[in-house]
Scaffold this motif. Structure first.
Motif, short mmCIF file in Angstrom:
data_model
loop_
_atom_site.label_atom_id
_atom_site.label_comp_id
_atom_site.label_asym_id
_atom_site.label_seq_id
_atom_site.Cartn_x
_atom_site.Cartn_y
_atom_site.Cartn_z
N VAL A 83 -17.06 2.11 14.23
CA VAL A 83 -18.32 1.99 13.74
C VAL A 83 -19.48 2.66 13.80
O VAL A 83 -19.88 3.33 13.14
CB VAL A 83 -19.28 0.23 13.35
CG1 VAL A 83 -19.04 -0.30 12.65
CG2 VAL A 83 -19.78 -0.08 15.25
N LEU A 93 -21.21 -4.35 24.03
CA LEU A 93 -21.11 -5.14 23.14
C LEU A 93 -22.69 -6.23 22.97
O LEU A 93 -22.66 -6.87 21.71
CB LEU A 93 -19.68 -6.57 23.62
CG LEU A 93 -18.37 -5.68 23.60
CD1 LEU A 93 -17.52 -6.32 23.96
CD2 LEU A 93 -18.04 -5.61 21.67
N ILE A 97 -24.24 -7.24 19.35
CA ILE A 97 -23.46 -8.62 18.79
C ILE A 97 -25.59 -8.95 18.89
O ILE A 97 -25.83 -10.10 17.75
CB ILE A 97 -23.13 -9.84 19.72
CG1 ILE A 97 -21.82 -9.36 19.46
CG2 ILE A 97 -23.25 -11.47 19.70
CD1 ILE A 97 -20.81 -9.64 20.50
N ASP A 101 -26.25 -4.76 13.01
CA ASP A 101 -26.58 -3.73 11.89
C ASP A 101 -27.03 -3.89 10.57
O ASP A 101 -27.11 -4.79 10.36
CB ASP A 101 -25.60 -2.29 11.51
CG ASP A 101 -24.15 -2.55 11.02
OD1 ASP A 101 -24.04 -3.83 11.01
OD2 ASP A 101 -24.00 -1.47 11.16
N LEU A 103 -24.51 -4.11 8.13
CA LEU A 103 -23.93 -5.24 7.35
C LEU A 103 -23.70 -6.04 8.20
O LEU A 103 -22.93 -7.35 7.81
CB LEU A 103 -22.58 -4.00 7.50
CG LEU A 103 -22.45 -2.75 6.15
CD1 LEU A 103 -21.09 -1.64 6.48
CD2 LEU A 103 -23.60 -3.40 5.20
N MET A 104 -24.06 -6.27 9.53
CA MET A 104 -24.03 -7.51 10.52
C MET A 104 -25.05 -7.91 10.91
O MET A 104 -26.56 -6.98 11.26
CB MET A 104 -22.76 -7.40 11.61
CG MET A 104 -22.43 -8.05 12.52
SD MET A 104 -21.32 -8.01 13.49
CE MET A 104 -22.51 -8.37 15.03
C1 HEC Z 1 -21.20 -12.14 7.85
C2 HEC Z 1 -20.14 -10.87 8.62
C3 HEC Z 1 -20.12 -10.85 10.47
C4 HEC Z 1 -20.80 -12.08 10.76
C5 HEC Z 1 -20.47 -13.11 10.77
C6 HEC Z 1 -20.12 -11.17 11.84
N1 HEC Z 1 -20.27 -9.99 12.24
FE1 HEC Z 1 -19.19 -8.73 13.21
N2 HEC Z 1 -19.35 -7.11 11.29
C7 HEC Z 1 -19.42 -7.67 10.38
C8 HEC Z 1 -19.68 -6.53 9.46
C9 HEC Z 1 -20.05 -6.01 8.46
C10 HEC Z 1 -19.06 -4.66 10.65
C11 HEC Z 1 -19.06 -3.40 10.79
C12 HEC Z 1 -20.55 -3.08 10.32
C13 HEC Z 1 -20.47 -1.81 9.91
O1 HEC Z 1 -19.45 -0.87 9.32
O2 HEC Z 1 -21.65 -0.89 10.16
C14 HEC Z 1 -19.12 -5.83 11.67
C15 HEC Z 1 -18.90 -5.31 13.32
C16 HEC Z 1 -18.24 -5.66 14.11
C17 HEC Z 1 -18.23 -5.16 15.68
C18 HEC Z 1 -17.73 -3.96 15.71
C19 HEC Z 1 -16.25 -3.05 15.54
C20 HEC Z 1 -15.50 -2.18 15.36
O3 HEC Z 1 -14.40 -1.95 15.77
O4 HEC Z 1 -16.64 -1.13 15.62
C21 HEC Z 1 -17.93 -5.73 16.86
C22 HEC Z 1 -17.52 -6.02 18.28
C23 HEC Z 1 -18.21 -7.39 15.81
N3 HEC Z 1 -18.80 -7.16 14.66
C24 HEC Z 1 -19.13 -8.62 16.49
C25 HEC Z 1 -18.35 -9.56 15.88
C26 HEC Z 1 -19.34 -11.00 16.87
C27 HEC Z 1 -18.53 -10.88 18.05
C28 HEC Z 1 -19.71 -11.50 15.94
C29 HEC Z 1 -19.70 -13.38 15.95
C30 HEC Z 1 -21.02 -13.28 17.07
C31 HEC Z 1 -19.51 -11.16 14.96
N4 HEC Z 1 -19.33 -9.91 14.57
C32 HEC Z 1 -20.45 -11.55 13.78
C33 HEC Z 1 -20.16 -8.74 9.87
C34 HEC Z 1 -19.33 -9.94 10.54
#
Ligand code: HEC
Length: 126
Positions: A83, A93, A97, A101, A103-104
Motif C-alpha cells: 500500500v 505494522l 493496524i 487508512d 480503506l482499512m
Molecule cells: C474492513 C476490511 C478490513 C479489515 C477488517 C482489515 N483490513 Fe487490513 N486492509 C484493508 C484494505 C482495504 C487494505 C488496503 C488499503 C489500501 O489499499 O489503501 C488493507 C491493508 C492492510 C495491510 C497492508 C498490506 C500491504 O500489502 O501493504 C496490512 C498489513 C493489513 N491490512 C493488516 C490488517 C490486519 C492485521 C487486520 C486485523 C487487525 C486488518 N488488516 C483488518 C481492509 C481491511
C-alpha cells in the motif's frame, strides 16, 4: 601407617578440588538461553485467533490474492507494504493496524496493545 593416612587425606582433598574446579567450569560454559530471535509460539497462536476474528473478513492469510484488502501471505518475506512501500517492521505494522487508512478501519480502539502485538507476530509468519 600414620604417614599413609596423611597421604590419603591429601589425595582426597586434591580430588575434591579437581571436582570443584570442573563444576565451576560447566556452570559458566554452554550457550546462553533467552536471546529470542524466533516468534513466541503462544503469541503467534493467539494472533492467529484474533486475525480470524478481526482481519480475516478482509484479508486472506493463506494467499496473496485480494479479498477486500490485499492478501497478507508473504508480506514479511517481501519486506515492503504494497500500500505504501514502507518497510515491514513491527513498528510499521503496529502503526498501520492502529490507524488503518481510508480503506482499512483503524484498530486502535478495537484491540488491546497486547492483542495488536500478537496479531503482528502472526502476520509476520505468513
Ligand atoms: C474492513 C476490511 C478490513 C479489515 C477488517 C482489515 N483490513 Fe487490513 N486492509 C484493508 C484494505 C482495504 C487494505 C488496503 C488499503 C489500501 O489499499 O489503501 C488493507 C491493508 C492492510 C495491510 C497492508 C498490506 C500491504 O500489502 O501493504 C496490512 C498489513 C493489513 N491490512 C493488516 C490488517 C490486519 C492485521 C487486520 C486485523 C487487525 C486488518 N488488516 C483488518 C481492509 C481491511
Amino acid at each position: 601407617m600414620k604417614r599413609s593416612f596423611a597421604l590419603l587425606g591429601m589425595a582426597a582433598l586434591a580430588c575434591a578440588g579437581a571436582l570443584y574446579a570442573q563444576n565451576g567450569q560447566t556452570k559458566s560454559s554452554g550457550p546462553k538461553k533467552g536471546a529470542a530471535t524466533k516468534a513466541d509460539p503462544a503469541a503467534v497462536a493467539h494472533g492467529k485467533e484474533i486475525f480470524s476474528q478481526k482481519c480475516g473478513i478482509c484479508h486472506f492469510d493463506t494467499s496473496d490474492a485480494k479479498k477486500i484488502g490485499p492478501g497478507l501471505k508473504g508480506l514479511n518475506k517481501r519486506g515492503t507494504f504494497s500500500v505504501n512501500n514502507n518497510k515491514v517492521t513491527d513498528e510499521n505494522l503496529k502503526a498501520w493496524i492502529e490507524h488503518g487508512d481510508n480503506l482499512m478501519p483503524p484498530f486502535k480502539d478495537v484491540l488491546e496493545d497486547a492483542q495488536i502485538k500478537d496479531v503482528i507476530a502472526y502476520v509476520k509468519t505468513l
